[in-house]
Design a protein around this motif. Structure first.
Motif, PDB file in Angstrom:
ATOM      1  N   MET A 292      64.918  13.085  36.881  1.00  0.00           N
ATOM      2  CA  MET A 292      66.264  12.839  36.384  1.00  0.00           C
ATOM      3  C   MET A 292      66.842  14.185  35.989  1.00  0.00           C
ATOM      4  O   MET A 292      66.344  14.811  35.055  1.00  0.00           O
ATOM      5  CB  MET A 292      66.168  11.911  35.176  1.00  0.00           C
ATOM      6  CG  MET A 292      67.314  10.952  35.052  1.00  0.00           C
ATOM      7  SD  MET A 292      67.134   9.962  33.580  1.00  0.00           S
ATOM      8  CE  MET A 292      65.850   8.840  34.072  1.00  0.00           C
ATOM      9  N   GLU A 293      67.832  14.638  36.703  1.00  0.00           N
ATOM     10  CA  GLU A 293      68.309  16.010  36.508  1.00  0.00           C
ATOM     11  C   GLU A 293      69.740  16.025  35.983  1.00  0.00           C
ATOM     12  O   GLU A 293      70.587  15.271  36.444  1.00  0.00           O
ATOM     13  CB  GLU A 293      68.203  16.790  37.816  1.00  0.00           C
ATOM     14  CG  GLU A 293      66.768  17.042  38.259  1.00  0.00           C
ATOM     15  CD  GLU A 293      66.000  17.972  37.327  1.00  0.00           C
ATOM     16  OE1 GLU A 293      66.637  18.797  36.631  1.00  0.00           O
ATOM     17  OE2 GLU A 293      64.749  17.870  37.279  1.00  0.00           O
ATOM     18  N   GLN A 294      69.966  16.935  35.093  1.00  0.00           N
ATOM     19  CA  GLN A 294      71.248  17.076  34.427  1.00  0.00           C
ATOM     20  C   GLN A 294      71.385  18.553  34.006  1.00  0.00           C
ATOM     21  O   GLN A 294      71.358  18.875  32.820  1.00  0.00           O
ATOM     22  CB  GLN A 294      71.245  16.149  33.196  1.00  0.00           C
ATOM     23  CG  GLN A 294      72.584  15.848  32.624  1.00  0.00           C
ATOM     24  CD  GLN A 294      72.505  14.780  31.539  1.00  0.00           C
ATOM     25  OE1 GLN A 294      71.463  14.569  30.922  1.00  0.00           O
ATOM     26  NE2 GLN A 294      73.614  14.120  31.277  1.00  0.00           N
ATOM     27  N   PRO A 295      71.517  19.427  34.993  1.00  0.00           N
ATOM     28  CA  PRO A 295      71.416  20.860  34.698  1.00  0.00           C
ATOM     29  C   PRO A 295      72.495  21.374  33.752  1.00  0.00           C
ATOM     30  O   PRO A 295      72.291  22.401  33.099  1.00  0.00           O
ATOM     31  CB  PRO A 295      71.523  21.521  36.078  1.00  0.00           C
ATOM     32  CG  PRO A 295      72.051  20.470  36.988  1.00  0.00           C
ATOM     33  CD  PRO A 295      71.655  19.154  36.423  1.00  0.00           C
ATOM     34  N   ASN A 296      73.599  20.654  33.633  1.00  0.00           N
ATOM     35  CA  ASN A 296      74.655  21.082  32.706  1.00  0.00           C
ATOM     36  C   ASN A 296      74.390  20.696  31.268  1.00  0.00           C
ATOM     37  O   ASN A 296      75.233  20.944  30.401  1.00  0.00           O
ATOM     38  CB  ASN A 296      75.991  20.428  33.105  1.00  0.00           C
ATOM     39  CG  ASN A 296      76.743  21.283  34.094  1.00  0.00           C
ATOM     40  OD1 ASN A 296      76.230  22.308  34.525  1.00  0.00           O
ATOM     41  ND2 ASN A 296      77.929  20.856  34.445  1.00  0.00           N
ATOM     42  N   GLY A 297      73.267  20.045  31.018  1.00  0.00           N
ATOM     43  CA  GLY A 297      73.004  19.577  29.665  1.00  0.00           C
ATOM     44  C   GLY A 297      73.581  18.199  29.461  1.00  0.00           C
ATOM     45  O   GLY A 297      74.259  17.651  30.337  1.00  0.00           O
ATOM     46  N   PRO A 298      73.287  17.616  28.302  1.00  0.00           N
ATOM     47  CA  PRO A 298      73.657  16.220  28.081  1.00  0.00           C
ATOM     48  C   PRO A 298      75.145  16.044  27.798  1.00  0.00           C
ATOM     49  O   PRO A 298      75.845  16.999  27.476  1.00  0.00           O
ATOM     50  CB  PRO A 298      72.842  15.828  26.855  1.00  0.00           C
ATOM     51  CG  PRO A 298      72.636  17.101  26.107  1.00  0.00           C
ATOM     52  CD  PRO A 298      72.571  18.191  27.146  1.00  0.00           C
ATOM     53  N   ASN A 392      65.440  15.589  30.929  1.00  0.00           N
ATOM     54  CA  ASN A 392      66.729  15.889  30.296  1.00  0.00           C
ATOM     55  C   ASN A 392      66.803  15.415  28.846  1.00  0.00           C
ATOM     56  O   ASN A 392      67.875  15.416  28.253  1.00  0.00           O
ATOM     57  CB  ASN A 392      67.878  15.283  31.118  1.00  0.00           C
ATOM     58  CG  ASN A 392      67.796  13.759  31.201  1.00  0.00           C
ATOM     59  OD1 ASN A 392      66.698  13.196  31.156  1.00  0.00           O
ATOM     60  ND2 ASN A 392      68.925  13.101  31.312  1.00  0.00           N
ATOM     61  N   LEU A 717      77.539  16.438  41.998  1.00  0.00           N
ATOM     62  CA  LEU A 717      76.125  16.291  41.634  1.00  0.00           C
ATOM     63  C   LEU A 717      75.393  17.625  41.704  1.00  0.00           C
ATOM     64  O   LEU A 717      75.817  18.552  42.404  1.00  0.00           O
ATOM     65  CB  LEU A 717      75.472  15.249  42.536  1.00  0.00           C
ATOM     66  CG  LEU A 717      76.046  13.833  42.372  1.00  0.00           C
ATOM     67  CD1 LEU A 717      75.320  12.842  43.261  1.00  0.00           C
ATOM     68  CD2 LEU A 717      75.976  13.377  40.913  1.00  0.00           C
ATOM     69  N   PRO A 718      74.302  17.726  40.967  1.00  0.00           N
ATOM     70  CA  PRO A 718      73.597  19.010  40.915  1.00  0.00           C
ATOM     71  C   PRO A 718      73.049  19.437  42.280  1.00  0.00           C
ATOM     72  O   PRO A 718      72.832  18.616  43.171  1.00  0.00           O
ATOM     73  CB  PRO A 718      72.460  18.757  39.923  1.00  0.00           C
ATOM     74  CG  PRO A 718      72.422  17.310  39.651  1.00  0.00           C
ATOM     75  CD  PRO A 718      73.722  16.729  40.063  1.00  0.00           C
ATOM     76  N   VAL A 719      72.833  20.716  42.388  1.00  0.00           N
ATOM     77  CA  VAL A 719      72.250  21.276  43.604  1.00  0.00           C
ATOM     78  C   VAL A 719      70.800  21.626  43.277  1.00  0.00           C
ATOM     79  O   VAL A 719      70.541  22.434  42.394  1.00  0.00           O
ATOM     80  CB  VAL A 719      73.023  22.538  44.022  1.00  0.00           C
ATOM     81  CG1 VAL A 719      72.400  23.149  45.272  1.00  0.00           C
ATOM     82  CG2 VAL A 719      74.490  22.196  44.241  1.00  0.00           C
ATOM     83  N   CYS A 720      69.888  20.986  43.968  1.00  0.00           N
ATOM     84  CA  CYS A 720      68.473  21.126  43.608  1.00  0.00           C
ATOM     85  C   CYS A 720      67.655  21.605  44.793  1.00  0.00           C
ATOM     86  O   CYS A 720      67.949  21.297  45.940  1.00  0.00           O
ATOM     87  CB  CYS A 720      67.900  19.786  43.139  1.00  0.00           C
ATOM     88  SG  CYS A 720      68.759  19.088  41.727  1.00  0.00           S
TER      89      CYS A 720
END
Lengths: 726, 726
Positions: A292-298, A392, A717-720
């Motif tokens: 579960m990814e949320q690179p910008n923070g919560p 996260n 959406l994030p780039v992973c």
């Protein structure tokens, strides 16, 4: 005998060293300026390892978002319901010391005494805090004390507890200290050795004795049960069956030893260890991990350590040694009007009941009330980042009091995270027969606050999940280790047809005993204000009597419960109802009273006789739903002093007063229940089983409150990329 | 009148153009070499848009993993249960054409006829496929036909259906064509215009009439209900209340018009549109999106288009026009022995029942059986990538037959994805009082196969979720649009106390009518082979009669059901049981029969009178659990020809034969039920509500089958950064 005594001596020395180390690292006996001693040392078993901490990544979210701190010595309260700080607890500790004036005493609970509800409700940010008070449960010279301590003035009010049976929850120190008591008893040591067990490889664990009559009256007891720790970390699978050491917890001396079951072999260690790399078993690993990814923070912030703000939700969250966490002043901002609306003044796990279904001497008493006996929060240890909670997650620490009143920090006790599990909040595809090309779907993202209480063998994962549409999902997940009973059997073909095992043969010489789990929740609903009513929305068959080609239909009949007894609800599938808490004084534009409903799940009901002592003590399991008139003193559904209580201070007793509950400040109680007939898959550690109920808006909003949530689009959406290790 | 006729004419022309376009793009009436015509054109309402397709990223997982193809013309069957290919369906279509020899006919179902179970079970990879046969439901000259067509030889076996009431499911073409029929009726046009509604802004939708007696006998009917499409895409919220056009589906002519409710205003459009950007409403967007990321690609493979392999699971998945998907030969590789073990031979949604609880003339008949009447799979349209399923999902297309037998492709009908939602598969923290520093937790990853059936207004999200520990979770989520009833009321204070609304006032002039949803699942369990037994593991109060300080405990009493009637189970919370399907011929090492249990949820039970015609037709809702002896012909619990059926070919009827089910090939049936009293939050589109039951191993494995799953470590997880757009 010589060898045994040496081993005993060695064990005692070892125990003393352990207790000493523990004390040094966790419970400084003096209030000092060495405040870093309060911090969770990495070598302390009571705290989480700092190196496992996940720090919040740099974030562009509001500046109010605090970095969670390891050092809590500078904490100050910002909200009337903020827990006592280290500074405050140190002050209270001084008062307690002076109150007992040199006598031996023990502190069993030291927590904030909530200001009156009216005071809290009237308080707004910027106001001075109401007087800070501590509620203290203590014991000294064989007496229970219930004190209210004014933190600043040091004034103490002592409450009369003489009419209440039972004792406060045991302290961790009680449990730690009593573990060595059996080894002071020659009979115990002899019977262990006679079974071929090395005394150095024995651990005796303290279990609450319940209350069944005069045997449990007048003194604070535990019953110890022993296991061999040889060749496995999972000693629970190696019971030394039939030995129960009844021990006085105040005197720390053996009262009685039950010594049966000598013919029962100790189950083997092989196959019991569950740890990574134990027994060199191959480990199954996902080739392609999913995260579960949320690179910008919560998207949430925790203001001033305890006020959680996410989506339209705001609520106050504080760790609590008895319930685990308390959620207070849960409110939601109406997406149409922007108004912050009351939903729940307070919610928490009030009591548990875990009766084992074996009437034999070493088992009949196992009828645990884990919140009131052990402290559901006290047993909630540091979470495992990445595995207990997703990547996260953020973490919250607790500050609890040791048995002398000294505060200590329990790191990472609560995790908070946003969850997206691939489901839709709502969706619709229009049928092409209408000529309309419509396909609309919205992702469902929720906010979870989680803690895990480890009650010896069992682990309870407790989730409060807030949905953007106003729903609160309260989930209990059971995992950990099933407590087992030794047996001489290794195959069911050895068991006579008429013989009762009281459980399932799980492995050679191991029976998983049948048991139940109940968790009772206190839910002080305040739907747009305190005065609410409880409505039974009954669904019943109605006949059309020839007025329609249909013979029958299901009709809705609403009844407002006038008094508490009318709200003692035993669920019946064939005679269903919805159960609403409404504000009869506030209506939607089209005239429905605003409300929330409780949506039952985990509906197991206790099958014990209502007059059976354990059932009387945990009478909250007599009904799945209860509603009581709000009363500040009625919080713990199994009684304030639950340990060895007789059952005269329970939710059943309060409810039987049958007070008026119509258009009053009312509290909803829900009992979540599980029957557990163990199966071999539960050995040696149990796959998680969950059940959760909902508190769900019903005509609370004018319309779907998540109507305007945006869909996901690829470019947002994030780039992973794969991890380097992959 | 002139103006009305012009508008009618315009509408008819428009309809004809629509049908023509539709036919051209989707149902080539000749088998041609232009095989790309079979593909889903981007401008066709029946298919998903290709540009929305998510292509699988380049992956290093096994080479067997196929890229899902848009072009299915080259598909060949690899497994006895693979669905009919385009080539095969084209062959069958030729046979049907020739069978009806120039007469008008319609194909209502054209699917694989499963080979006999014994043949499938005996087949192994590399063997020649058993004879490929098609099962065809057709109608011609007012007669139902049930045919078995040998795909290669073209041999046709015609089955006798004369004793069976009812009709096959309606075709999409039936529905499309009948929508224009009301406009051919002068009375209809007049009454619409008299209500001030523009005929160009009216859509009439076909609803199945149910069966209530002679009115529905002898001819195939639909009841059309009309809405104005003016100013909203959500025309369901603008019913023209009280008008029902009873129409003959074969003759395509109006039989009767019920015309009531002229006093009832049409609800306003404002607030009803749910589409993105509709009404220029602000859109709430997550500042920091959260995503399920798996940059290395999935851990599952789909061999030969239909055989899914993930973790220890293997199962065959095929789209089906009636049930949605069929899961076949679900097996799990025992983690201890490496042996692939049978669990479920076949599982699918067999029938639905959605009775509305309003006995009035325009509503009483609304007692839908969505699988047998409309085709639950036929109504499962293309999924919205990113919002119906997470980003890491893969998609499977379906090939269905049009009403002339021509195959067409339904793209992206099923999505398959691994899910990690932040929960633990198991965990334990050892209490520090034991001196052991143990904290072990394992992430829970599951595999979901999902489709969404859109039955006009409602959307059913259907999940088959496979857990690594052997559990199968079968979940139904309800969302979409609640069908509503027009009313003159705009506030509840206008309603007399004794007046029945049959629902909730949701908005001005809109009542959400009370209704139920039931989904019945066919679950042909084969626990380590076909011969299984059904065991009622009853939990009951037992008294200790003075032999213990405890008065009572809960005892487990197992009873094997001998015959079908003993397995007609109405769940009772106060009298609980577990329900196991075991293989009495196979035991674990310690002697427990290997088994699975069904864990109930969504336990609503129908409150209609058992003799009420809709209840007789959907008698599968009389019990939550049933067990029948396997019979190849007993698959559709509401009857093979469910449309207007009388209820003589149902699960109740089969079960009442009371055949022996002990140590036999047996089928488990589970009915998931929801009562739905609508609330304002359901307007204008309903937040998702879910319930799911489990099939769970119980002494199937020797021990916890996920014991050796590795924990997550930071270095294995993907490396992500914010999206450029963020």
């Amino acid at each position: 005998m010589e060898g045994k005594n040496i081993r005993l001596c060695f064990f005692l020395i070892f125990s003393v060293v352990l207790v000493t180390l523990f004390t040094v690292f966790n419970f400084p006996t003096e209030i000092s300026d060495k405040s870093d001693m309060l911090m969770c040392a990495t070598n302390s078993a009571w705290c989480s390892s700092s190196k496992n901490r996940i720090l919040r990544p740099p974030t562009t979210t509001p500046a109010a978002a605090p970095l969670l701190r390891n050092n809590h010595t500078e904490d100050v309260p910002h909200h009337p319901l903020d827990p006592l700080t280290i500074t405050e607890m140190n002050k209270v500790q001084k008062v307690i010391k002076s109150k007992f004036d040199g006598s031996v005493y023990s502190v069993h609970s030291l927590v904030l005494e909530d200001p009156d509800k009216s005071v809290v409700r009237a308080w707004t940010k910027g106001d001075a805090l109401p007087t800070r008070k501590a509620s203290v449960m203590a014991r000294s010279a064989g007496t229970n004390y219930l004190l209210t301590v004014d933190v600043e003035s040091g004034d103490v009010v002592e409450h009369d507890t003489s009419g209440i049976s039972g004792f406060p929850l045991v302290t961790l120190e009680d449990m730690q200290n009593v573990m060595s008591v059996p080894f002071t008893n020659a009979h115990f040591n002899r019977t262990i050795v006679e079974r071929g067990v090395d005394l150095n490889e024995v651990a005796c664990l303290p279990f609450s004795p319940g209350w069944f009559g005069k045997n449990e009256d007048g003194r604070r007891l535990v019953k110890l049960e022993c296991f061999t720790t040889k060749d496995t970390a999972n000693f629970y699978m190696r019971p030394i069956e039939g030995i129960i050491i009844v021990t006085d917890l105040d005197a720390m001396e053996v009262v009685e030893i039950v010594d049966k079951g000598k013919h029962i072999p100790i189950p083997k260690a092989a196959g019991s260890d569950y740890r990574l790399n134990a027994e060199n078993s191959a480990t199954i690993k996902l080739a392609s991990p999913i995260s579960m990814e949320q690179p910008n923070g919560p998207n949430f912030v925790i203001e001033n350590d305890h006020l959680v703000k996410w989506a339209n939700w705001e609520f106050h969250l504080r760790p609590d040694p008895r319930s685990g966490v308390m959620i207070s002043e849960a409110k939601m901002r109406d997406p149409d009007t922007g108004v912050l609306r009351d939903i729940m003044y307070q919610g928490f796990a009030s009591e548990l009941f875990v009766p084992y279904m074996d009437p034999e001497e070493a088992w009949y008493f196992k009828t645990y009330m884990d919140a009131g006996e052990y402290g559901f929060g006290l047993q909630a240890l540091a979470l495992d980042p990445l595995n207990d909670c997703p990547r996260n997650a953020e973490y919250m620490d607790a500050v609890f009091a040791a048995s002398d009143g000294t505060p200590y920090v329990r790191e990472n006790m609560v995790c908070i995270f946003e969850r997206y599990s691939g489901d839709a909040a709502w969706r619709h595809t229009e049928s092409p027969i209408t000529g309309k090309l419509i396909r609309e779907a919205r992702p469902k993202v929720t906010l979870v606050a989680r803690y895990v209480a480890s009650l010896a063998n069992y682990d309870y994962v407790m989730d409060w999940e807030f949905h953007a549409d106003g729903l609160i999902h309260i989930k209990v997940s059971l995992t950990g280790i099933v407590i087992v009973k030794g047996t001489s059997y290794v195959n069911m073909n050895q068991v006579n047809a008429d013989e009762e095992l009281y459980g399932t043969l799980l492995s050679d010489n191991i029976i998983g005993v049948v048991h139940d789990h109940y968790v009772n929740f206190y839910l002080d609903m305040d739907i747009d204000g305190s005065d609410n009513s409880f409505v039974n929305v009954h669904l019943q068959r109605e006949y059309t009597k020839g007025k329609s080609p249909r013979m029958s239909y299901m009709k809705v009949n609403k009844t407002v419960a006038k008094t508490e007894k009318e709200a003692q609800i035993k669920l019946k599938l064939s005679d269903p109802s919805e159960f609403h808490v409404v504000n009869p004084n506030k209506h939607t534009k089209v005239g429905n009273p605003v409300g929330y409903k409780v949506v039952p799940a985990g509906t197991a009901a206790s099958l014990l006789d209502p007059a059976d002592p354990p059932q009387k003590r945990s009478a909250f399991t007599n009904n799945q739903i209860w509603v009581t008139q709000y009363n500040k003193s009625e919080k713990w559904s199994g009684g304030l002093f639950a340990y060895q209580s007789h059952g005269e201070d329970t939710l059943q007793v309060w409810s039987d007063r049958d007070r008026s509950i119509e258009n009053k400040d009312i509290v909803l109680w829900y009992t979540l229940g599980f029957h557990h007939v163990p199966c071999q898959e539960d050995y040696p550690i149990m796959p998680t089983v969950s059940a959760g109920f909902d508190l769900k808006p019903v005509n609370f909003f004018e319309r779907n409150p998540v109507l305007r949530i945006a869909p996901y689009v690829e470019s947002d959406l994030p780039v992973c990329k794969a991890a380097a290790a992959a």
